[in-house]
Design an enzyme around this catalytic site. Sequence first.
Site, PDB file in Angstrom:
ATOM      1  N   LYS A  56       0.844  -1.200   0.000  1.00  0.00           N
ATOM      2  CA  LYS A  56       0.000   0.000   0.000  1.00  0.00           C
ATOM      3  C   LYS A  56       0.878   1.247   0.000  1.00  0.00           C
ATOM      4  CE  LYS A  56      -3.631  -2.445   2.516  1.00  0.00           C
ATOM      5  NZ  LYS A  56      -4.389  -2.543   3.780  1.00  0.00           N
ATOM      6  N   HIS A  59       1.414   6.906   2.797  1.00  0.00           N
ATOM      7  CA  HIS A  59       0.543   8.084   2.739  1.00  0.00           C
ATOM      8  C   HIS A  59       0.854   9.069   3.857  1.00  0.00           C
ATOM      9  CE1 HIS A  59      -1.606   6.262   6.052  1.00  0.00           C
ATOM     10  NE2 HIS A  59      -1.865   5.184   5.331  1.00  0.00           N
ATOM     11  N   HIS A  62       1.449   7.899   7.439  1.00  0.00           N
ATOM     12  CA  HIS A  62       2.801   7.401   7.698  1.00  0.00           C
ATOM     13  C   HIS A  62       3.779   8.564   7.833  1.00  0.00           C
ATOM     14  CE1 HIS A  62       1.142   3.728   5.527  1.00  0.00           C
ATOM     15  NE2 HIS A  62       1.375   3.321   6.751  1.00  0.00           N
TER      16      HIS A  62
END
Length: 493
Positions: A56, A59, A62
């Site tokens: 994933k 983003h 994070h």
Amino acid sequence: MLDKIHRFSCITSFLKMEIYCFLSPQRRGIFNPSSRAFCSASGKILVEFSSPNIAKPFHVGHLRSTIIGNFIANLFEDSGQAVWRINYLGDWGTQFGLLKLGVEQLNLTEEDLKSDPIKQLFRAYVAANEKAKEDEGIASKAREIFSRMELEDGDDLSRWNLYREFTVAELKRVYSRLGVCFDAYEWESMYRRKNIEDILEDLRKKGILSKESDGKETVEVNGRKVAVVKSDGTTLYLARDIAAVLDRMQKHNFSHLFYIVDSGQSDHFRALFHIVQKLGITQVSHVKFGRIKGMSTRRGSVVFLEDILNEARDIMREKQVKSSTTKVNLSDLTDKTADILGISAVIVNDLKQRRQKDYNFDWKNALQVEGDTGIKLQYTHCRLVSLSEKAGIEPDLTLNPELLPHTKCQEIILELDKFPSILARSRESLEACILVTYLFTLCNTISRCLKTARVKQEPSLDLQRQRLLIFNTARKTLAHGMKILGLQPLDRM
């Protein structure tokens, strides 16, 4: 006031010993022996932060974890405590099955993945999820792949190793731009079923883990049942986190373990802490933070960390090119100064917020020079470096109150005297905004003093040397605080 000046003299003595420095060229932790009095515990402190998932995107959630976690690690390291920084990557679970199917669906080659692993793997993951909406069998195939991996299927594991290797190399490159490094990269896969069976068995014997009629194994947390092992025998994230805590205690005998994760994961950590406390481990904390809203680049919504860093760098370069006060060679701006300025702006814009507060991101506000931003901190530091370089004299070694009637200089002394207590308050609350607000106040105080308390133009050499001592100490204190925040202080901008 005399007491303040005496303490100020102590601060300048420590600075002469050059204690405000990096622990290593690779890390922005600062070791300050004078701060040992503020240590609340002995033993190693573990900080788990950033922790993206391989399948994933990295983003903005994070990003906050990375910025806040790095600050907390720096803060404890600054107090003289041993700190171990962990990046715990999500590389296990049904998501890998979807990832493999997506790679096959898009016909991605090994060279495709190696050239841009994070974005290519994200493309594959999205493609597989879209396909799963049309074909119910896709999710079933993904679960089968993961089950084979839990059983050590060679082909699936070799692909997984390859994807992970490419991703970590890319992540390390991006982290280096932020000035962040880790003592250890750990993986969910370290705690897959075959590696933690003895832990699961211990939980069963202690009556913590019980089997349901459908084959699932659960634990009871505050009156509700939480799954640890699925009915097909594969482990869930909670099982792997339990094993990780026990493993870290065995390896490090930590005095505290901090998880820097957004507030949305509160239920997970309540369950985790409930279980490990039954096993005798209580020194664990979830350091929660709110969400960033509205962060987007000029090309659209942000998905990847590097897009954010590139946007910050590009905007700062445009500002520097247009500014008449730019001191660095413009050819150096692309890769260095503009990048550091942009990253400073993003970090300070985040850390000046209350940690658990959601906030709206605005590029204009984050990157302005005049307001309370990371640019102000860098500008003030550069201004003080320039003052010292142009002074043409050496500063005094000790403070002489009889030579300092100037009230603005006294205001700087009063601010510097607060610095140790500011660090102590920041550690107690794990709130970076306390330190950020202090540094803004220090910058404003310095700016007011610079307007009237000249150094080079002052006819008295003794007064010149006294003022330079104050300004140099203010610069080193500012740099010290900036490094704890995770910034790289610039000498020119």
